[in-house]
Scaffold this motif. Structure first.
Motif, PDB file in Angstrom:
ATOM      1  N   PRO A 105       0.791  -1.237   0.000  1.00 29.82           N
ATOM      2  CA  PRO A 105       0.000   0.000   0.000  1.00 29.82           C
ATOM      3  C   PRO A 105       0.821   1.284   0.000  1.00 29.82           C
ATOM      4  N   GLY A 106       1.990   1.300   0.661  1.00 31.81           N
ATOM      5  CA  GLY A 106       2.723   2.538   0.885  1.00 31.81           C
ATOM      6  C   GLY A 106       3.068   3.294  -0.377  1.00 31.81           C
ATOM      7  N   GLY A 107       3.844   2.662  -1.248  1.00 32.49           N
ATOM      8  CA  GLY A 107       4.238   3.308  -2.489  1.00 32.49           C
ATOM      9  C   GLY A 107       3.088   3.497  -3.451  1.00 32.49           C
ATOM     10  N   SER A 108       2.097   2.608  -3.396  1.00 30.85           N
ATOM     11  CA  SER A 108       0.918   2.754  -4.256  1.00 30.85           C
ATOM     12  C   SER A 108       0.160   4.029  -3.912  1.00 30.85           C
ATOM     13  N   LEU A 109      -0.061   4.251  -2.628  1.00 23.93           N
ATOM     14  CA  LEU A 109      -0.767   5.464  -2.195  1.00 23.93           C
ATOM     15  C   LEU A 109       0.026   6.717  -2.545  1.00 23.93           C
ATOM     16  N   GLY A 110       1.350   6.651  -2.376  1.00 26.54           N
ATOM     17  CA  GLY A 110       2.183   7.821  -2.622  1.00 26.54           C
ATOM     18  C   GLY A 110       2.203   8.269  -4.069  1.00 26.54           C
ATOM     19  N   SER A 111       2.093   7.314  -5.000  1.00 29.36           N
ATOM     20  CA  SER A 111       2.159   7.618  -6.438  1.00 29.36           C
ATOM     21  C   SER A 111       0.794   7.816  -7.072  1.00 29.36           C
ATOM     22  N   ALA A 112      -0.266   7.772  -6.277  1.00 29.40           N
ATOM     23  CA  ALA A 112      -1.617   7.805  -6.841  1.00 29.40           C
ATOM     24  C   ALA A 112      -1.907   9.087  -7.617  1.00 29.40           C
ATOM     25  N   ASP A 113      -1.384  10.221  -7.165  1.00 28.12           N
ATOM     26  CA  ASP A 113      -1.653  11.479  -7.865  1.00 28.12           C
ATOM     27  C   ASP A 113      -0.986  11.495  -9.241  1.00 28.12           C
ATOM     28  N   ILE A 114       0.203  10.925  -9.335  1.00 21.99           N
ATOM     29  CA  ILE A 114       0.919  10.862 -10.607  1.00 21.99           C
ATOM     30  C   ILE A 114       0.180   9.981 -11.605  1.00 21.99           C
ATOM     31  N   VAL A 115      -0.159   8.772 -11.179  1.00 18.67           N
ATOM     32  CA  VAL A 115      -0.788   7.816 -12.094  1.00 18.67           C
ATOM     33  C   VAL A 115      -2.206   8.258 -12.452  1.00 18.67           C
ATOM     34  N   THR A 160       5.082  11.463  -0.782  1.00 23.04           N
ATOM     35  CA  THR A 160       4.927  10.969   0.582  1.00 23.04           C
ATOM     36  C   THR A 160       4.444   9.529   0.534  1.00 23.04           C
ATOM     37  N   LYS A 161       5.251   8.618   0.992  1.00 28.05           N
ATOM     38  CA  LYS A 161       4.831   7.214   1.037  1.00 28.05           C
ATOM     39  C   LYS A 161       3.610   7.092   1.941  1.00 28.05           C
ATOM     40  N   GLY A 162       2.586   6.375   1.466  1.00 27.09           N
ATOM     41  CA  GLY A 162       1.369   6.219   2.249  1.00 27.09           C
ATOM     42  C   GLY A 162       0.459   7.432   2.219  1.00 27.09           C
ATOM     43  N   LYS A 163       0.641   8.309   1.243  1.00 29.12           N
ATOM     44  CA  LYS A 163      -0.098   9.573   1.175  1.00 29.12           C
ATOM     45  C   LYS A 163      -1.607   9.371   1.288  1.00 29.12           C
ATOM     46  N   GLY A 164      -2.221  10.152   2.174  1.00 28.55           N
ATOM     47  CA  GLY A 164      -3.668  10.142   2.316  1.00 28.55           C
ATOM     48  C   GLY A 164      -4.175   9.393   3.521  1.00 28.55           C
ATOM     49  N   VAL A 165      -3.311   8.571   4.113  1.00 23.41           N
ATOM     50  CA  VAL A 165      -3.692   7.806   5.311  1.00 23.41           C
ATOM     51  C   VAL A 165      -2.706   8.174   6.408  1.00 23.41           C
TER      52      VAL A 165
END
Length: 274
Positions: free
Chosen positions: A29-39, A237-242
């Motif tokens: 989850p960590g890196g997935s959440l952090g890159s969500a805005d880019i993707v 930010t790794k884990g961005k949003g949580v």
């Protein structure tokens, strides 16, 4: 697309990520959440990809080089309407199309099977070379992690991209400073990434990878750059949003329990997590 709409899509993608990892009780989850805005920006504002052309060779391509962040790719494809939301619950289950690493043979919209770090960058370079040789205008984007930049293959591929002046290639580094073993700088320092990519004949842009204005401006600058590939160093930010996942290396590859999942979904909107 307006930033408010992008933000809502990105929030939904983050909710999809959490749903997948919680349902599987495994994943990253960590890196997935952090890159969500880019993707999210790639799929909803930048790339030419939709249900009508998903199986066509004549469209932009995205390679998730950090294949363990598959919840992010699936979350974006689901949000884009390529498969139903209920299928997210099958993540990492036997016979599911949504395995722990993306497989291009299973799911439309997955442009490359990835997982072995460094190989996705190489395949993206190959795709960009093919488009250049064929005279096709389509662009190729690839997302890799900062820890992934410890792999030698990343730099071999970058050498080729710079040598062949692949201005249709945009490489994005998710630079959150953390990997599974802790801080990237302590495990094996990869900085200064900007100077390294410049030395490989890349046009380099450094941005806040969680700011839509900066992300969109960087993609525009990359499109307008001629004669060399572009590397976007995206500080995220790794884990961005949580709240309890942000900047915590421990959330690189573990799943939330029921209580943590409920709290995370509430933080992302909706009193009941719906």
């Amino acid at each position: 697309m307006e930033n408010e709409k992008l933000k809502q899509h990105a929030t939904n993608v983050r909710r999809h990520i959490l749903t997948e990892v919680h349902a599987a009780q495994s994943g990253h989850p960590g890196g997935s959440l952090g890159s969500a805005d880019i993707v999210t920006t790639l799929y909803f504002d930048e790339m030419d990809i939709h249900e009508g052309n998903v199986n066509s060779i004549d469209r932009d391509r995205f390679v998730l080089s950090k294949g363990h962040a598959s919840p992010l790719l699936y979350g974006a494809l689901c949000e884009k309407g390529f498969f139903p939301e209920e299928e997210l619950l099958t993540f990492r289950h036997l016979n599911s199309r949504l395995q722990g690493h993306p497989n291009m043979n299973y799911l439309p919209g997955v442009d490359m099977s990835t997982g072995s770090l460094g190989q996705g960058v190489s395949t993206a370079v190959g795709m960009a070379m093919a488009n250049q040789l064929d005279g096709k205008p389509y662009r190729v984007y690839t997302l890799l992690g900062d820890g992934e930049c410890q792999e030698g293959q990343v730099w071999e591929a970058s050498m080729a991209a710079g040598h062949y002046k692949l201005d249709n290639l945009c490489l994005i580094v998710d630079h959150n400073g953390l990997q599974i073993d802790g801080e990237v700088a302590k495990v094996m320092n990869v900085d200064p990434l900007e100077d390294k990519f410049k030395a490989f004949n890349f046009h380099v842009i450094k941005i806040n990878g969680n700011d839509f204005d900066e992300i969109k401006a960087a993609f525009k600058e990359a499109r307008e750059t001629k004669g060399m590939p572009t590397a976007i160093i995206a500080i995220t930010t790794k884990g961005k949003g949580v709240s309890f996942m942000e900047n915590q290396a421990g959330w690189h590859g573990i799943a939330p329990n029921d209580e943590q999942y409920e709290q995370a979904m509430k933080e992302l909107g909706g009193a009941d997590g719906e």
